[in-house]
Design a protein around this motif. Sequence first.
Motif, PDB file in Angstrom:
ATOM      1  N   SER A  73       0.610  -1.132   0.033  1.00  0.00           N
ATOM      2  CA  SER A  73       0.102  -0.063  -0.038  1.00  0.00           C
ATOM      3  C   SER A  73       1.056   1.298   0.065  1.00  0.00           C
ATOM      4  O   SER A  73       2.203   1.014   0.279  1.00  0.00           O
ATOM      5  CB  SER A  73      -0.864  -0.042   1.238  1.00  0.00           C
ATOM      6  OG  SER A  73      -0.368   0.799   2.333  1.00  0.00           O
ATOM      7  N   LYS A 239       0.862  -3.824  -6.261  1.00  0.00           N
ATOM      8  CA  LYS A 239      -0.540  -3.564  -6.504  1.00  0.00           C
ATOM      9  C   LYS A 239      -1.203  -5.006  -5.984  1.00  0.00           C
ATOM     10  O   LYS A 239      -0.761  -6.210  -6.446  1.00  0.00           O
ATOM     11  CB  LYS A 239      -1.139  -3.527  -7.787  1.00  0.00           C
ATOM     12  CG  LYS A 239      -2.625  -3.270  -7.862  1.00  0.00           C
ATOM     13  CD  LYS A 239      -3.199  -3.264  -9.398  1.00  0.00           C
ATOM     14  CE  LYS A 239      -4.589  -3.349  -9.541  1.00  0.00           C
ATOM     15  NZ  LYS A 239      -5.173  -3.138 -10.818  1.00  0.00           N
ATOM     16  N   ASN A 675     -10.419  -1.838   7.931  1.00  0.00           N
ATOM     17  CA  ASN A 675      -9.630  -0.792   7.287  1.00  0.00           C
ATOM     18  C   ASN A 675      -8.544  -1.197   6.295  1.00  0.00           C
ATOM     19  O   ASN A 675      -8.068  -0.533   5.546  1.00  0.00           O
ATOM     20  CB  ASN A 675      -8.967  -0.125   8.588  1.00  0.00           C
ATOM     21  CG  ASN A 675     -10.061   0.616   9.489  1.00  0.00           C
ATOM     22  OD1 ASN A 675     -11.029   0.952   9.026  1.00  0.00           O
ATOM     23  ND2 ASN A 675      -9.748   0.719  10.706  1.00  0.00           N
ATOM     24  N   LYS A 678     -10.018  -1.782   2.736  1.00  0.00           N
ATOM     25  CA  LYS A 678     -10.129  -0.495   1.946  1.00  0.00           C
ATOM     26  C   LYS A 678      -8.408  -0.145   1.574  1.00  0.00           C
ATOM     27  O   LYS A 678      -8.324   0.358   0.504  1.00  0.00           O
ATOM     28  CB  LYS A 678     -10.378   0.614   2.907  1.00  0.00           C
ATOM     29  CG  LYS A 678     -12.110   0.324   3.035  1.00  0.00           C
ATOM     30  CD  LYS A 678     -12.743   1.529   4.103  1.00  0.00           C
ATOM     31  CE  LYS A 678     -14.187   1.301   4.573  1.00  0.00           C
ATOM     32  NZ  LYS A 678     -14.537   2.373   5.279  1.00  0.00           N
ATOM     33  N   GLU A 679      -7.508  -0.071   2.559  1.00  0.00           N
ATOM     34  CA  GLU A 679      -6.206   0.238   2.191  1.00  0.00           C
ATOM     35  C   GLU A 679      -5.303  -0.433   1.053  1.00  0.00           C
ATOM     36  O   GLU A 679      -4.865   0.094   0.186  1.00  0.00           O
ATOM     37  CB  GLU A 679      -5.324   0.192   3.573  1.00  0.00           C
ATOM     38  CG  GLU A 679      -3.835   0.596   3.266  1.00  0.00           C
ATOM     39  CD  GLU A 679      -3.089   0.609   4.468  1.00  0.00           C
ATOM     40  OE1 GLU A 679      -1.819   0.747   4.451  1.00  0.00           O
ATOM     41  OE2 GLU A 679      -3.648   0.442   5.762  1.00  0.00           O
ATOM     42  N   ALA A 681      -7.152  -1.708  -1.289  1.00  0.00           N
ATOM     43  CA  ALA A 681      -7.770  -1.541  -2.634  1.00  0.00           C
ATOM     44  C   ALA A 681      -7.397  -0.085  -2.970  1.00  0.00           C
ATOM     45  O   ALA A 681      -8.194   0.285  -4.061  1.00  0.00           O
ATOM     46  CB  ALA A 681      -9.438  -1.733  -2.195  1.00  0.00           C
ATOM     47  N   GLY A 682      -6.656   0.470  -2.126  1.00  0.00           N
ATOM     48  CA  GLY A 682      -6.326   1.995  -2.695  1.00  0.00           C
ATOM     49  C   GLY A 682      -7.369   2.876  -2.290  1.00  0.00           C
ATOM     50  O   GLY A 682      -7.234   4.079  -3.026  1.00  0.00           O
ATOM     51  N   LYS A 683      -8.256   2.747  -1.433  1.00  0.00           N
ATOM     52  CA  LYS A 683      -9.311   3.651  -1.019  1.00  0.00           C
ATOM     53  C   LYS A 683      -8.869   4.335   0.204  1.00  0.00           C
ATOM     54  O   LYS A 683      -8.198   3.821   1.195  1.00  0.00           O
ATOM     55  CB  LYS A 683     -10.375   2.929  -0.532  1.00  0.00           C
ATOM     56  CG  LYS A 683     -11.295   2.020  -2.099  1.00  0.00           C
ATOM     57  CD  LYS A 683     -12.283   1.428  -1.523  1.00  0.00           C
ATOM     58  CE  LYS A 683     -12.889   0.737  -2.957  1.00  0.00           C
ATOM     59  NZ  LYS A 683     -14.068  -0.013  -2.590  1.00  0.00           N
TER      60      LYS A 683
END
Length: 683
Positions: A73, A239, A675, A678-679, A681-683
């Motif tokens: 990430s 990624k 959390n 989301k991280e 997934a790049g959000k």
Amino acid sequence: MTQRSVYLATGMICLFGAAASPAYAEEGMWTFGAFPTEQMREAYGWAPDKAWLDRVQAASVRLTGGCSASFVSSQGLILTNHHCVASCLYQNSDDDNDFLKNGFTAGNRAEEKKCAGQQAEVVTMISDVTADITAAIGNLSGEALTKARDAKIAAIESAGCPDTDTTRCQVVTLFGGGQYKLYSYRKYSDVRLAWSPEDRAATFGGDPDNFNFPRYSLDASFLRAYENGKPVATPAHLKWNPRAPKEGELTFVVGNPGSTSRLYTQSQLAFEREVRLPVTVATMSELRGRLIRAMEESPEKNREGLDLLGGIENSLKVYIGRTKALNDPAFTAKLAKAEADLKAKSAGNDAIGDPWADVDAAMQAYRSYYLPARFTDPTGDLYNYAQVLVLAAIESAKPNAERLPGFTDSALPLTKKRLLDERPIYPWLDELKFGWSLSKAREYLGPDDSDTKLLLGKESPEQLAERLVAGTGLADPKMRQKLWDGGLAAIEASDDPMILYARKLEARQRELKQQIDENYAGPLTNAGAKLADARFAAYGDKLYPDATFTLRISYGQVKGWMERGNQVPIATTLGGTFDRATGNEPFDLAPAFVANKDKIDPSITYDFVSTNDIIGGNSGSPVIDKAGTVIGAAFDGNIHSLGGNYGYDPALNRTVSVSVAAVQEALETIYPAPNLVKELAGK
């Protein structure tokens, strides 16, 4: 790769000339500067370009605890194996919160747990410094050679990384002295635990499944790198790609393989087979037995000893596996043939001479020093603290070029961190290790040996261990800090019994090092350089060096193998865990798997195999696809890879990895961490 099983059938391992000739097929733990682009393109019709390699290198992480990892990430999140963070879980546990057993999920970043002694490092540059070091060595030999070499290495490392707060430089010896490379690292000394599953989820199947496949192991965890109290910004990261691997697709494993012995000569292999391995297997087996007996005394001791027991069993199985490999006539015949072929190709080359004879002489000399050197360095965390404090005080007063390795300007920050980081010390456990090592010293050296008398005086191993462990104050990090800050004056004034004991042994340890440098290490360095010249002259530069716990890349493909006439599948599924479970250790399900059985997607790929060439130290290495995305984390090898220290067989050797698809399911369903989801997934 975790080393968790030791069975090695006679004739299972084939050597494909790694000790002398160019690599074949997927064999090789390649340095990034010498990746075999054309060789791979010939085999697969595609190979990564420099930009691809640079991106992957920038995201790859070395953990100084002995594992590999990768940034996944932009906020310093690190993917590695569960067994690579087991010590961190253990350090942060107590009788009320057993994170190793129960797992850990940080609800937010403020809850992430510091990992004592851990450091994350990313390679920023690799430079060839062979000419500088060989010039410093010149025509020197013996101890003079090792001193000149080490002095030059210290100078190069110091000049390369003047900022020791954020950078680390390390000169690495390749091809036994044929090449020297300066590795420059961006380092992160604050590493914290973010997420880890229950121990049984990672160790399902235990010893019976180790180094075997099919596997059902969630051997994955997440760390995070911090700096100045904040997560590190890591725009160079892999990624996250939670998809199932596809049979036949290209895979790359990027990490830091610990060490291999594929370039060893026959006399070096003989020493392993006849001296080092038998002693190691016998003594470690006894330590395992002593520890198991002690752990049975109480639930507290069982918890406190579990991390050490896991490490002992892993290492023991490795050494047993190596022993079996080196006692396999078919296998050793291939090793002997590889050496004979290189000798034949080198005949008549006066510049090379006969380095094999030089190695033979060095190994013969080393047999006289090995046991004294091994056993005059007792085992124990508290003794290790004392030894480091004594040596640091002495060495720090010297010019950088004259210090022992580990105490130079470039190495000292990590040495200090490992010494001063706070972590639990259990006196009974340290006393057990210390007493065991002293007992083995008396057994192997003999009760009348001068080194035994130095170690024990008139006390028994158990008496001495009890007195020193009970009397020392070094379990307190404040005491260690005080002695570190006070330098030599504080050490000389200290009446701490463990400090006094370390001071008593220090002179003999230096004497043995001097003798080993003169008669073994120095001659071996000269011979190693000539052997490297012989290999390059015979086979060109399409060779890879032995592993050195520095960044390497291997390529392969997702592929099963034939086992006793049956095709082994490439992967297992999460649902297969429930089918394999028996309810009895070690095939008992992790509680969270039981609780969430109806929620878990049974079809998701769990563990998978590939032909990548790896070894211990690759644990936690990302498995990367052609697109440069991470689809797995390597954690083991199959049974045929046990001889990987000495050779590689592309038909049988396999890397075992946990699929990030399974990790994603765990993050969403089994050990929820929204959390992190989301991280990633790049959000």
